[in-house]
Design a protein around this motif. Structure first.
Motif, PDB file in Angstrom:
ATOM      1  N   ALA A   1       0.829  -1.199   0.000  1.00  0.00           N
ATOM      2  CA  ALA A   1       0.000   0.000   0.000  1.00  0.00           C
ATOM      3  C   ALA A   1       0.870   1.258   0.000  1.00  0.00           C
ATOM      4  N   LEU A   2       1.991   1.233   0.729  1.00  0.00           N
ATOM      5  CA  LEU A   2       2.898   2.368   0.737  1.00  0.00           C
ATOM      6  C   LEU A   2       3.493   2.594  -0.646  1.00  0.00           C
ATOM      7  N   TYR A   3       3.870   1.513  -1.317  1.00  0.00           N
ATOM      8  CA  TYR A   3       4.370   1.623  -2.690  1.00  0.00           C
ATOM      9  C   TYR A   3       3.326   2.285  -3.590  1.00  0.00           C
ATOM     10  N   VAL A   4       2.079   1.863  -3.482  1.00  0.00           N
ATOM     11  CA  VAL A   4       1.010   2.408  -4.319  1.00  0.00           C
ATOM     12  C   VAL A   4       0.836   3.901  -4.043  1.00  0.00           C
ATOM     13  N   MET A   5       0.813   4.284  -2.771  1.00  0.00           N
ATOM     14  CA  MET A   5       0.640   5.694  -2.438  1.00  0.00           C
ATOM     15  C   MET A   5       1.787   6.543  -2.975  1.00  0.00           C
ATOM     16  N   ALA A   6       3.011   6.090  -2.764  1.00  0.00           N
ATOM     17  CA  ALA A   6       4.165   6.870  -3.202  1.00  0.00           C
ATOM     18  C   ALA A   6       4.211   6.983  -4.723  1.00  0.00           C
ATOM     19  N   TYR A   7       3.880   5.897  -5.408  1.00  0.00           N
ATOM     20  CA  TYR A   7       3.918   5.952  -6.868  1.00  0.00           C
ATOM     21  C   TYR A   7       2.864   6.897  -7.420  1.00  0.00           C
ATOM     22  N   THR A   8       1.652   6.855  -6.886  1.00  0.00           N
ATOM     23  CA  THR A   8       0.581   7.691  -7.428  1.00  0.00           C
ATOM     24  C   THR A   8       0.865   9.176  -7.232  1.00  0.00           C
ATOM     25  N   VAL A   9       1.542   9.534  -6.137  1.00  0.00           N
ATOM     26  CA  VAL A   9       1.909  10.941  -5.941  1.00  0.00           C
ATOM     27  C   VAL A   9       2.827  11.401  -7.068  1.00  0.00           C
ATOM     28  N   GLY A  10       3.843  10.597  -7.379  1.00  0.00           N
ATOM     29  CA  GLY A  10       4.744  10.973  -8.454  1.00  0.00           C
ATOM     30  C   GLY A  10       4.069  10.953  -9.817  1.00  0.00           C
TER      31      GLY A  10
ATOM     32  N   TRP B   1       2.106  14.323 -10.703  1.00  0.00           N
ATOM     33  CA  TRP B   1       2.813  15.505 -11.207  1.00  0.00           C
ATOM     34  C   TRP B   1       3.507  15.240 -12.535  1.00  0.00           C
ATOM     35  N   ILE B   2       3.868  13.985 -12.799  1.00  0.00           N
ATOM     36  CA  ILE B   2       4.461  13.657 -14.100  1.00  0.00           C
ATOM     37  C   ILE B   2       3.402  13.750 -15.203  1.00  0.00           C
ATOM     38  N   GLU B   3       2.167  13.328 -14.894  1.00  0.00           N
ATOM     39  CA  GLU B   3       1.081  13.448 -15.863  1.00  0.00           C
ATOM     40  C   GLU B   3       0.854  14.915 -16.248  1.00  0.00           C
ATOM     41  N   TYR B   4       1.084  15.810 -15.305  1.00  0.00           N
ATOM     42  CA  TYR B   4       0.891  17.235 -15.576  1.00  0.00           C
ATOM     43  C   TYR B   4       1.828  17.730 -16.673  1.00  0.00           C
ATOM     44  N   LEU B   5       2.992  17.084 -16.817  1.00  0.00           N
ATOM     45  CA  LEU B   5       3.974  17.508 -17.812  1.00  0.00           C
ATOM     46  C   LEU B   5       3.765  16.873 -19.175  1.00  0.00           C
TER      47      LEU B   5
ATOM     48  N   ASP C   1       1.054  13.829 -24.504  1.00  0.00           N
ATOM     49  CA  ASP C   1       0.466  12.828 -25.385  1.00  0.00           C
ATOM     50  C   ASP C   1      -1.057  12.866 -25.254  1.00  0.00           C
ATOM     51  N   GLU C   2      -1.716  12.356 -26.271  1.00  0.00           N
ATOM     52  CA  GLU C   2      -3.174  12.408 -26.301  1.00  0.00           C
ATOM     53  C   GLU C   2      -3.767  11.627 -25.142  1.00  0.00           C
ATOM     54  N   ALA C   3      -4.745  12.229 -24.463  1.00  0.00           N
ATOM     55  CA  ALA C   3      -5.382  11.572 -23.315  1.00  0.00           C
ATOM     56  C   ALA C   3      -6.765  12.180 -23.095  1.00  0.00           C
ATOM     57  N   HIS C   4      -7.630  11.412 -22.450  1.00  0.00           N
ATOM     58  CA  HIS C   4      -8.955  11.905 -22.102  1.00  0.00           C
ATOM     59  C   HIS C   4      -8.846  12.810 -20.875  1.00  0.00           C
ATOM     60  N   HIS C   5      -9.658  13.868 -20.845  1.00  0.00           N
ATOM     61  CA  HIS C   5      -9.668  14.817 -19.730  1.00  0.00           C
ATOM     62  C   HIS C   5     -11.050  14.835 -19.074  1.00  0.00           C
ATOM     63  N   ILE C   6     -11.050  14.907 -17.757  1.00  0.00           N
ATOM     64  CA  ILE C   6     -12.285  15.013 -16.988  1.00  0.00           C
ATOM     65  C   ILE C   6     -12.120  16.174 -16.014  1.00  0.00           C
ATOM     66  N   LEU C   7     -12.963  17.198 -16.159  1.00  0.00           N
ATOM     67  CA  LEU C   7     -12.893  18.391 -15.298  1.00  0.00           C
ATOM     68  C   LEU C   7     -11.499  19.014 -15.309  1.00  0.00           C
ATOM     69  N   GLY C   8     -10.885  18.992 -16.467  1.00  0.00           N
ATOM     70  CA  GLY C   8      -9.590  19.644 -16.628  1.00  0.00           C
ATOM     71  C   GLY C   8      -8.388  18.794 -16.272  1.00  0.00           C
ATOM     72  N   LEU C   9      -8.602  17.606 -15.748  1.00  0.00           N
ATOM     73  CA  LEU C   9      -7.489  16.726 -15.386  1.00  0.00           C
ATOM     74  C   LEU C   9      -7.441  15.521 -16.319  1.00  0.00           C
TER      75      LEU C   9
ATOM     76  N   LEU D   1      -7.094  11.654 -17.416  1.00  0.00           N
ATOM     77  CA  LEU D   1      -7.705  10.475 -16.811  1.00  0.00           C
ATOM     78  C   LEU D   1      -6.779   9.816 -15.801  1.00  0.00           C
ATOM     79  N   ASN D   2      -5.491   9.739 -16.123  1.00  0.00           N
ATOM     80  CA  ASN D   2      -4.551   9.092 -15.202  1.00  0.00           C
ATOM     81  C   ASN D   2      -4.363   9.874 -13.908  1.00  0.00           C
ATOM     82  N   ASP D   3      -4.615  11.189 -13.949  1.00  0.00           N
ATOM     83  CA  ASP D   3      -4.581  11.960 -12.701  1.00  0.00           C
ATOM     84  C   ASP D   3      -5.724  11.532 -11.787  1.00  0.00           C
ATOM     85  N   TRP D   4      -6.919  11.398 -12.355  1.00  0.00           N
ATOM     86  CA  TRP D   4      -8.060  10.949 -11.557  1.00  0.00           C
ATOM     87  C   TRP D   4      -7.840   9.527 -11.041  1.00  0.00           C
ATOM     88  N   THR D   5      -7.265   8.687 -11.876  1.00  0.00           N
ATOM     89  CA  THR D   5      -6.970   7.321 -11.434  1.00  0.00           C
ATOM     90  C   THR D   5      -5.989   7.337 -10.272  1.00  0.00           C
TER      91      THR D   5
END
Length: 324
Positions: free
Chosen positions: A211-220, A223-227, A230-238, A240-244
């Protein structure tokens, strides 16, 4: 003018005669080997048998590859099923496109099957393999470098990634971009180190290291998704992988807290892999028994009479002479 940048490989495949050797596949294979090696060391240190992690990985890895590809194809279906696209390209896994969310989800199903067959508790197995998964992701991201994909925004930073390629639709891409593959690879190495340290310091068990691995990875990943561009679906400005990432982080945090209160500490060493340990002990005993002479063999060899002499008569040793 760019003063410095990270170059991209001119190609991601070499041909050994008619056989293509794809760098993307090699990066994935290296990651799997690293994950199994580190997971096995951690599993043995917790009291398990050394072959158990590999035996379960035989189930987890294929399931994970299928899950990763399914997630990518479903969430980026326009790349394969929009007008003018070739649906058969969905099967070309060597061209890139594995979603870590699907890989972990379906890989967990495969690990659950393998763990049940071995009589192993899945949370304990997940804890042992967690930092290895992070390192596997760090290795796998270099496959994106070879494929010149999943880069970020244009940049003038000296560690920017030089991209020069022609897309399938004929678009020429030439510039220096944020090396998001490198950021994620380094982040995953840091996640692995964090889990190793925290697990040793706090004796995490019952799935909390995973669970700690999952939490730490999703945080990184957020912010990497923000940079990335590539083409991706957006929901409310974010993306999809950010919401995931947000949803998965919340689930992992809840699991970490609840399980930490209900089942603190770590599993007893003799409870995580009794079948594997017994099998290894029996194999070792069998190997030792086949090498050592049995009691009857020892008695027969000591009582065997010398040829030409009655058994009850002493044998007179013949003096040894040297050949000149």
């Amino acid at each position: 003018m760019e003063l410095a940048y990270i170059p991209s490989p001119s190609r991601g495949v070499l041909h050994l005669g008619p056989i293509p050797l794809r760098a993307y596949a090699f990066c994935i294979i290296i990651g799997v080997v690293v994950a199994v090696w580190l997971g096995s060391k951690r599993w043995v240190a917790r009291g398990g048998a050394k072959h158990t992690v590999g035996d379960i990985a035989v189930w987890a890895v294929p399931f994970g590859l299928v899950g990763g590809r399914l997630y990518h194809v479903i969430t980026d279906h326009q790349l394969y099923f929009d007008p003018g696209r070739n649906p058969w390209n969905a099967f070309k896994i060597w061209e890139g496109g594995l979603g870590i969310w699907g890989a972990i989800a379906l890989g967990a199903v495969g690990a659950w099957i393998g763990a049940r067959r071995r009589g192993v508790p899945l949370p304990a197995y997940a804890d042992a393999i967690a930092p290895g998964i992070a390192l596997a992701q760090a290795c796998g991201r270099w496959g994106n470098w070879f494929n010149q994909e999943l880069y970020g925004r244009p940049t003038s930073l000296p560690w920017g990634l030089k991209i020069h390629k022609v897309d399938a639709d004929g678009t020429v891409i030439d510039g220096v971009f944020q090396p998001t593959f490198l950021y994620e690879s380094l982040w995953c190495v840091g996640v692995a180190l964090l889990v190793l340290w925290a697990d040793r310091r706090f004796k995490l068990g019952h799935g909390r290291a995973f669970a700690l691995y999952v939490m730490a990875y999703t945080v990184g990943r957020a912010w990497i998704e923000y940079l990335r561009i590539d083409e991706a679906h957006h929901i409310l400005g974010l993306r999809l992988n950010d919401w995931t990432s947000i949803v998965v982080f919340a689930g992992a945090l809840a699991y970490f807290v609840v399980v930490g209160r209900l089942r603190p500490g770590r599993e007893a060493p003799d409870s995580i892999d009794p079948v594997g340990v017994r099998e290894e002990a029996e194999a070792a005993a069998g190997a030792a028994g086949s090498e050592a002479p049995t009691e009857s063999e020892t008695a027969t060899s000591t009582e065997k009479p010398t040829a030409g002499k009655p058994a009850d008569q002493p044998v007179t040793e013949k003096p040894v002479t040297e050949d000149v």
